[in-house]
Design an enzyme around this catalytic site. Structure first.
Site, mmCIF file in Angstrom:
data_model
loop_
_atom_site.group_PDB
_atom_site.id
_atom_site.type_symbol
_atom_site.label_atom_id
_atom_site.label_comp_id
_atom_site.label_asym_id
_atom_site.label_seq_id
_atom_site.Cartn_x
_atom_site.Cartn_y
_atom_site.Cartn_z
ATOM 1 N N ARG A 1 0.846 -1.213 0.000
ATOM 2 C CA ARG A 1 0.000 0.000 0.000
ATOM 3 C C ARG A 1 0.874 1.254 0.000
ATOM 4 O O ARG A 1 0.572 2.238 -0.667
ATOM 5 C CB ARG A 1 -0.950 0.002 1.202
ATOM 6 C CG ARG A 1 -1.909 1.192 1.167
ATOM 7 C CD ARG A 1 -2.973 1.124 2.249
ATOM 8 N NE ARG A 1 -2.409 1.196 3.582
ATOM 9 C CZ ARG A 1 -3.126 1.095 4.696
ATOM 10 N NH1 ARG A 1 -4.432 0.908 4.633
ATOM 11 N NH2 ARG A 1 -2.551 1.168 5.878
ATOM 12 N N LYS B 1 -2.850 7.112 1.105
ATOM 13 C CA LYS B 1 -2.674 7.295 2.548
ATOM 14 C C LYS B 1 -1.761 8.502 2.772
ATOM 15 O O LYS B 1 -0.575 8.388 3.090
ATOM 16 C CB LYS B 1 -2.114 6.018 3.202
ATOM 17 C CG LYS B 1 -2.367 5.993 4.708
ATOM 18 C CD LYS B 1 -2.261 4.599 5.276
ATOM 19 C CE LYS B 1 -2.294 4.574 6.796
ATOM 20 N NZ LYS B 1 -3.542 5.008 7.409
ATOM 21 N N ARG C 1 10.172 26.953 -0.800
ATOM 22 C CA ARG C 1 8.730 26.791 -0.930
ATOM 23 C C ARG C 1 8.234 27.142 -2.336
ATOM 24 O O ARG C 1 8.587 28.188 -2.875
ATOM 25 C CB ARG C 1 7.998 27.661 0.098
ATOM 26 C CG ARG C 1 6.497 27.413 0.099
ATOM 27 C CD ARG C 1 5.775 28.204 1.167
ATOM 28 N NE ARG C 1 4.353 27.904 1.136
ATOM 29 C CZ ARG C 1 3.483 28.461 0.293
ATOM 30 N NH1 ARG C 1 3.887 29.358 -0.563
ATOM 31 N NH2 ARG C 1 2.210 28.107 0.333
ATOM 32 N N HIS D 1 4.709 25.376 -4.892
ATOM 33 C CA HIS D 1 3.775 24.246 -4.867
ATOM 34 C C HIS D 1 4.217 23.059 -5.726
ATOM 35 O O HIS D 1 4.137 21.913 -5.295
ATOM 36 C CB HIS D 1 2.386 24.695 -5.306
ATOM 37 C CG HIS D 1 1.698 25.557 -4.293
ATOM 38 N ND1 HIS D 1 2.175 26.779 -3.882
ATOM 39 C CD2 HIS D 1 0.557 25.361 -3.594
ATOM 40 C CE1 HIS D 1 1.365 27.301 -2.987
ATOM 41 N NE2 HIS D 1 0.368 26.456 -2.788
ATOM 42 N N GLU E 1 -16.347 5.857 4.830
ATOM 43 C CA GLU E 1 -15.530 5.234 5.879
ATOM 44 C C GLU E 1 -15.622 6.094 7.121
ATOM 45 O O GLU E 1 -16.459 6.992 7.205
ATOM 46 C CB GLU E 1 -14.078 5.097 5.401
ATOM 47 C CG GLU E 1 -13.427 6.410 5.030
ATOM 48 C CD GLU E 1 -11.981 6.266 4.542
ATOM 49 O OE1 GLU E 1 -11.346 5.232 4.791
ATOM 50 O OE2 GLU E 1 -11.489 7.231 3.922
HETATM 51 N N1 PDD Z 1 -5.812 4.830 10.066
HETATM 52 N N2 PDD Z 1 -9.517 4.730 6.634
HETATM 53 C C1 PDD Z 1 -8.785 5.757 7.105
HETATM 54 C C2 PDD Z 1 -9.128 7.146 6.671
HETATM 55 C C3 PDD Z 1 -7.702 5.499 7.962
HETATM 56 O O1 PDD Z 1 -6.932 6.510 8.405
HETATM 57 C C4 PDD Z 1 -7.422 4.161 8.354
HETATM 58 C C5 PDD Z 1 -6.271 3.814 9.248
HETATM 59 C C6 PDD Z 1 -8.243 3.132 7.850
HETATM 60 C C7 PDD Z 1 -8.000 1.690 8.193
HETATM 61 O O2 PDD Z 1 -6.828 1.200 7.567
HETATM 62 P P1 PDD Z 1 -5.952 0.034 8.238
HETATM 63 O O3 PDD Z 1 -6.825 -1.159 8.393
HETATM 64 O O4 PDD Z 1 -4.855 -0.182 7.264
HETATM 65 O O5 PDD Z 1 -5.473 0.569 9.569
HETATM 66 C C8 PDD Z 1 -9.269 3.461 6.982
HETATM 67 C C9 PDD Z 1 -4.555 4.648 10.789
HETATM 68 C C10 PDD Z 1 -4.626 3.576 11.808
HETATM 69 C C11 PDD Z 1 -4.088 5.982 11.331
HETATM 70 O O6 PDD Z 1 -4.170 6.947 10.580
HETATM 71 O O7 PDD Z 1 -3.617 6.064 12.478
#
Ligand code: PDD
Length: 291
Positions: free
Chosen positions: A57, A152, A105, A107, A184
């Protein structure tokens, strides 16, 4: 434990040093723009859980924002193992962050910057027995984040505001709806159970595909629990038999109150349900087998 070792690499100069001594230049693009990505990996008995999935990921997140992966899989594993070994607790969670690096700096991507890499580990504090046996309360809100929630990213302002909204109401999480459909939680994936079927929103750009998303689907498949990954309307969430959430640090938890209303019907209303109990047991079994 109060001042653990961390890994920090700035401009290609890497060192392990104590957290209190670690410093990031103010022109780091992670600080200035939130221009970076991260991972949170749970560690049980000093072994990272589903690390290959987390590293894949991370690779996807880096590719999406066009930062070259600073290490190969072996390089990551080696550094993570060092960090885990330096820490006293057996159960930990490792935090890894990569930013585009330090530059004047502006963007658009700067030329010739070296990504900054930061890694730390902390004690893994799992949900309390009370959270598991009583379930947790959540509130809901409109999902007003950008449309690349599959990355992420460390740009988490939307998520931070939603987490604060939950905190101010004394509940565990805010779950989000976009255009009338479940996406979510602020830092969790959300699951619905109806008539014995586990429902999950489809994986797309509107949510982060949690490592537990694929993991719970695998557990369900292995044990013959019916699953549907499809858009879930807000009305279905409000009429669910069970609601669950999942994340690296929360594992899987039952949601027993949504916006002040009990989740579920009849005698089971407001109580953790049978599908949660099964998923939790299978999850714990998989953890034991991974050791
Ligand atoms: N967060 N969705 C979001 C927006 C998240 O930030 C997370 C995880 C998940 C779940 O993903 P996973 O199963 O891989 O933990 C879904 C982590 C734990 C954090 O930001 O601390």
């Amino acid at each position: 434990m109060n001042d653990p070792l961390v890994y920090l690499s700035i401009d290609g100069h890497a060192e392990m040093l104590s957290l209190s001594e670690a410093r990031i230049p103010v022109l780091d693009r992670g600080f200035i723009f939130g221009d970076g990505v991260y991972e949170v990996v749970p560690v049980y008995g000093r072994l990272p859980f589903r690390l290959d999935h987390h590293l894949k990921r991370l690779e996807r997140s880096l590719a999406a924002i066009r930062i070259e992966n600073p290490f190969d899989t072996t390089g990551w594993k080696h550094r993570i193992a060092q960090l885990i070994a330096s820490f006293p607790a057996d159960d930990q969670f490792v935090y890894m962050q990569i930013t585009r690096g330090v530059a004047k700096r502006g963007h658009a991507f700067p030329k010739d910057t070296v990504p900054t890499v930061f890694m730390m580990t902390s004690p893994l504090v799992l949900p309390t027995d009370e959270m598991r046996t009583q379930g947790v309360a959540v509130v809901s809100a409109q999902d007003n984040r950008w449309l690349r929630c599959d990355i992420k990213s460390t740009s988490l302002l939307g998520n931070v505001l939603m987490a604060q909204y939950a905190a101010e109401q004394g509940v565990t999480e805010t779950i989000l709806f976009r255009d009338g459909f479940l996406t979510e939680g602020s830092s969790t994936n959300v699951w619905v159970v109806k008539d014995g079927v586990l429902l999950a929103p489809p994986r797309d750009n509107r949510m982060l595909e949690g490592i537990r998303y694929a993991f719970l689907l695998e557990l369900a498949a292995a044990h013959g629990l019916k699953v549907e990954c499809r858009p879930i309307a807000e009305t279905e969430v409000r009429q669910a038999d069970e609601l669950l959430l999942s994340s690296a640090t929360k594992e899987v938890l039952p949601i027993t109150r949504l916006d002040g209303q009990l989740v579920g019907q009849g005698a089971g209303a407001g109580k953790p349900g049978p599908v949660y109990e099964k998923l939790y047991a299978w999850y714990q079994q998989a953890k034991r087998e991974a050791r």
